[in-house]
Every structure is written in C-alpha cells, then in structure tokens.
Design an enzyme around this catalytic site. Structure first.
Site, mmCIF file in Angstrom:
data_model
loop_
_atom_site.group_PDB
_atom_site.id
_atom_site.type_symbol
_atom_site.label_atom_id
_atom_site.label_comp_id
_atom_site.label_asym_id
_atom_site.label_seq_id
_atom_site.Cartn_x
_atom_site.Cartn_y
_atom_site.Cartn_z
ATOM 1 N N GLU A 32 5.227 6.420 -14.100
ATOM 2 C CA GLU A 32 5.653 5.071 -13.686
ATOM 3 C C GLU A 32 4.578 4.367 -12.876
ATOM 4 O O GLU A 32 3.957 4.976 -11.998
ATOM 5 C CB GLU A 32 6.930 5.206 -12.851
ATOM 6 C CG GLU A 32 7.870 4.031 -12.971
ATOM 7 C CD GLU A 32 8.455 3.910 -14.380
ATOM 8 O OE1 GLU A 32 7.876 3.168 -15.193
ATOM 9 O OE2 GLU A 32 9.479 4.561 -14.652
ATOM 10 N N SER A 128 13.934 -5.974 -21.095
ATOM 11 C CA SER A 128 14.527 -7.000 -21.961
ATOM 12 C C SER A 128 13.489 -8.069 -22.315
ATOM 13 O O SER A 128 13.500 -8.604 -23.423
ATOM 14 C CB SER A 128 15.749 -7.629 -21.297
ATOM 15 O OG SER A 128 15.407 -8.162 -20.045
ATOM 16 N N GLU A 161 3.000 -12.067 -21.608
ATOM 17 C CA GLU A 161 3.619 -11.715 -20.318
ATOM 18 C C GLU A 161 2.621 -11.938 -19.171
ATOM 19 O O GLU A 161 2.959 -12.500 -18.133
ATOM 20 C CB GLU A 161 4.058 -10.242 -20.379
ATOM 21 C CG GLU A 161 4.801 -9.759 -19.175
ATOM 22 C CD GLU A 161 6.285 -10.107 -19.186
ATOM 23 O OE1 GLU A 161 6.961 -9.792 -20.174
ATOM 24 O OE2 GLU A 161 6.761 -10.683 -18.199
ATOM 25 N N ASP A 173 5.463 -1.149 -22.084
ATOM 26 C CA ASP A 173 6.733 -1.642 -22.637
ATOM 27 C C ASP A 173 6.547 -2.203 -24.044
ATOM 28 O O ASP A 173 7.295 -1.886 -24.970
ATOM 29 C CB ASP A 173 7.321 -2.742 -21.736
ATOM 30 C CG ASP A 173 7.529 -2.264 -20.312
ATOM 31 O OD1 ASP A 173 7.379 -1.054 -20.068
ATOM 32 O OD2 ASP A 173 7.834 -3.100 -19.448
ATOM 33 N N TYR A 223 5.680 -6.744 -7.933
ATOM 34 C CA TYR A 223 4.970 -6.002 -8.979
ATOM 35 C C TYR A 223 3.488 -6.383 -8.966
ATOM 36 O O TYR A 223 2.609 -5.523 -8.917
ATOM 37 C CB TYR A 223 5.587 -6.311 -10.347
ATOM 38 C CG TYR A 223 4.975 -5.537 -11.481
ATOM 39 C CD1 TYR A 223 5.531 -4.342 -11.909
ATOM 40 C CD2 TYR A 223 3.813 -5.979 -12.113
ATOM 41 C CE1 TYR A 223 4.958 -3.622 -12.951
ATOM 42 C CE2 TYR A 223 3.231 -5.269 -13.145
ATOM 43 C CZ TYR A 223 3.814 -4.096 -13.561
ATOM 44 O OH TYR A 223 3.234 -3.374 -14.587
HETATM 45 C C1 GLA Z 1 7.213 -2.779 -15.930
HETATM 46 C C2 GLA Z 1 5.921 -3.181 -16.613
HETATM 47 C C3 GLA Z 1 5.228 -1.978 -17.249
HETATM 48 C C4 GLA Z 1 5.088 -0.830 -16.265
HETATM 49 C C5 GLA Z 1 6.419 -0.564 -15.543
HETATM 50 C C6 GLA Z 1 6.257 0.445 -14.438
HETATM 51 O O1 GLA Z 1 8.150 -2.356 -16.866
HETATM 52 O O2 GLA Z 1 6.166 -4.145 -17.604
HETATM 53 O O3 GLA Z 1 3.977 -2.373 -17.756
HETATM 54 O O4 GLA Z 1 4.066 -1.075 -15.344
HETATM 55 O O5 GLA Z 1 6.972 -1.735 -14.986
HETATM 56 O O6 GLA Z 1 5.862 1.685 -14.948
#
Ligand code: GLA
Length: 386
Positions: A32, A128, A161, A173, A223
């Site tokens: 993660e 999503s 994104e 993702d 983030y």
């Molecule tokens: C989000 C981001 C991913 C990744 C996760 C954490 O989902 O879109 O790219 O960094 O958080 O692992």
C-alpha cells in the site's frame, strides 16, 4: 444487460444499438502506498464495479448520466468542449479521458450517449474513480478503433487522474482494473509495469471487504501530501544512493537512511515504503507456500505501518480492523488510499457469519456508523458484456 438497456432507454429514449461494458473495482491485498515509489503491489479486480451502456451518435454531442449521481442529471457537452468543469462532478472523469485522447491526436469523429450504473461505494478505497476512467477509456478504444493495449488504457486513465483531476496517484488501480484475471491477483512491479499472475486465496479462509462508511473530504490533499513527502525523502537519499525509486532500497539501508533524513515525518514515510516493499515480497512467498497465518501477520504489520509511520488510517479504520482481529479475522488492514474507506480481512470460513455480526455491533457502538461487508470474487479486467 437487459436492465442496463432498459435504464438507458428511460434516460435517453432509445433502446437499439446499445453496447454494455463492465469495469471492475479493485482491492489491494498488500503493497500500500508504494505504487508511486516503484514498489511491488498485490491487487485483484473485484466483482463489484461500474457498468456503462453506450450508443454512438452521428453528431459531436456527448451526453453522460450516472444513476449514482442523479443530482447532476444528464451532463451535456460536445467533443470540442471537454475542459474540466466543477459543476459536471463525476462526469469530469469521462470528459478527461476524451480530452486526453484528443490532445494525443486521436480522431474522435462522433459523439455518444453514455449511461453509467455502479455498485461500488464511491470514495471508499475500492477505486470507483479508476473503474470509471478505465471504463470510458476502454469504451472509447472500442468505439473509435484506437488500438490501445490494456496497459496503454491504464496509463491514459492514470494521466487523466493525475493531470485533469489533480490526484497524483500511482498506476496500481488503473492497471489492475484494465488487466485483472479471474480468480487471481496480480503481483505488479510498478517500476517496470511487469505483472505476474498469482493465486490469492487460502483454503478454509476467505477475504472480506469491510467498509467503514466514513468518508473524509480531504483524501486527495492528504494523498498528494504523502506523495510529496516521499519525493522529499527520495531527493535527500539520491545524494548518496543511485536510485530512481524509494522501493529500490532495503531494510538494511534503514539505519543509514535514519542518519541522512533529519526530519522525523519524512523518515517515517520512507520507512513505511521500504518495509511495505519487503512485506509484499514476503507475502508472495507465503502465498506460494499456502501459509495463511504467515500472510496474515504481514497484513497486520502493514496496517500498523500505515497507521503509525504513514498515518493514513484514523479512528474508524483502526476500530474496524481491531474489531475484526478480535472476532475471528487472522489478519486485517486498510486497503487503498485510506483516511476512511475500506479494510480487508482474512477470515476462516466458519467464522465469517459471527465476525460480521459482532464487528457490526462493536463498530456501531464505538462510531455510531454502520459498517458494510462485501464478499467479492476476483474477476477479469474491463470488458464488454455480451
Ligand atoms: C489510491 C491510489 C493508488 C495507490 C493507493 C494506495 O488507490 O489511486 O495509486 O497509491 O491509493 O496504495
């Protein structure tokens, strides 16, 4: 398929020549917050996701409707007007994909009507938004015969994104949603985009996704703050190490890294990245050996690292994870970006029912919120529904 066509008809008053597509959500098993640090991640595409029903038009108009965001109504635009607009809400993800395709010089000769319906809880760590971006990119690829590969589609969606939506996410993702494989997870090297198919289940145990139903409004900024802290750490370490990514470093480098990085917070972020990379490598061995307990230990360590060093969990996620561990789960951790959203737990089959009952009760008592549980299967990446 039929219900999608009926729903499309209700909104757009057409029911012929409609194609239906499905794009999964994803769960990350381990690895993660390291996909933007060149790390190894271990996600799977899941059986809940986003459906899209589409019909081409003969003009340049684009109409977009989502049954999950009815307030926006039908978002009406055309192929020459694709810039970001706050009031278009969710539809910006779709516009962003078309905008980027145009900027890259692809010819989009006609517009379309798109009806979206999904069963992924939004803003909950099950991707999503990536599911929607990849869906639209895949549909555009089919409709306009662009000949993009699945990896190209993932990279395109990630760029949307990053640059159009302003979330500086890694590639995990979009890549798993584009490339997922039924009943499997993929070990992805995010530095090289190499992928290895892996088993993802242990006999007698099952994965359970648990939603805190707690959504923080600041997820994006927090983030991006983490991404930024990691790049600050990387910059310092590059003075001595010949590296491109934090995850090229090893546990044995940590004492030296501690000396080089004076700022405690930056050090903690770097430490998480390096230890999480190590846990993901180990998790592959545990999976190969079928060692559920060993795997569960890594899940628990991952959660602790995300809680203490990376600081992306919070009261709701910690409460849910702890309740699951106290009532039958052998391992549990936050999945996805964190700051709220979902956790996963590895639970012995015979304990699933009691776990759900007891965890629901405890979580409700402590937070006032209802937890939600999903028992998902692992599925193929984005595809047309025939
Ligand atoms: C989000 C981001 C991913 C990744 C996760 C954490 O989902 O879109 O790219 O960094 O958080 O692992």
């Amino acid at each position: 398929m039929n219900s999608m066509i009926e729903a499309f008809d209700k909104i757009y008053h057409h029911n012929d020549m409609i194609r239906v597509f499905f794009s999964p959500g994803r769960v990350n098993i381990i690895g993660e917050h390291i996909d933007y640090n060149g790390g190894l991640v271990f996600p799977a595409a899941i059986s809940i996701g986003t459906y899209g029903a589409i019909r081409s038009r003969t003009d340049h108009i684009i109409r977009l409707y989502s049954s999950q965001f009815t307030l926006e109504g039908i978002v009406h635009t055309d192929l020459s007007n694709l810039s970001f607009n706050q009031k278009d809400g969710w539809a910006n993800y779709a516009k962003g994909v078309l905008d980027l395709l145009k900027k890259r010089g692809y010819e989009l000769p006609f517009g379309f009507d798109l009806y979206i319906e999904g069963n992924l809880p939004t803003a909950s760590g099950l991707s999503s938004s990536a599911s929607l971006e990849v869906l639209v990119a895949y549909i555009a690829n089919e409709l306009y015969h662009l000949k993009l590969s699945r990896v190209d589609i993932a990279l395109l969606a990630q760029e949307v994104e990053n640059d159009y939506m302003g979330m500086h996410c890694g590639i995990m993702d979009q890549l798993i949603i584009a490339c997922g494989i039924k009943d499997k997870a993929l070990l992805m090297n995010t530095a090289t985009l190499e992928m290895e198919t892996s088993n993802a289940t242990f006999s007698q145990y099952q994965w359970m996704i648990m939603n805190t139903n707690y959504q923080r409004k600041t997820t994006e900024s927090k983030y991006n703050e983490r991404v930024n802290e990691c790049s600050q750490g990387l910059k310092i370490l590059k003075e001595k190490y010949d590296i491109k990514y934090l995850c090229e470093l090893n546990l044995t480098d940590l004492p030296n890294i501690r000396k080089m990085i004076k700022d405690d917070i930056i050090y903690q972020r770097v430490k998480h990245a390096i230890t999480e990379q190590d846990r993901t490598i180990q998790s592959k061995e545990m999976m190969t050996k079928g060692d559920a307990l060993g795997f569960a230990r890594l899940l628990n360590e991952s959660h602790q690292s995300l809680k203490n060093d990376y600081q992306v969990t919070g009261y709701h996620l910690d409460t849910l994870v702890e309740a699951a561990l106290n009532h039958g789960a052998i391992g549990a951790r936050v999945t996805g970006a964190g700051f709220g959203g979902c956790a996963i737990a590895l639970v012995e089959n015979k304990n699933v029912l009691t776990l759900k009952q007891q965890v629901s009760q405890i979580y409700k008592d402590l937070t006032g919120l209802d937890a939600q549980f999903f028992e998902v299967t692992f599925e193929n990446g984005v595809h047309e529904v025939k």
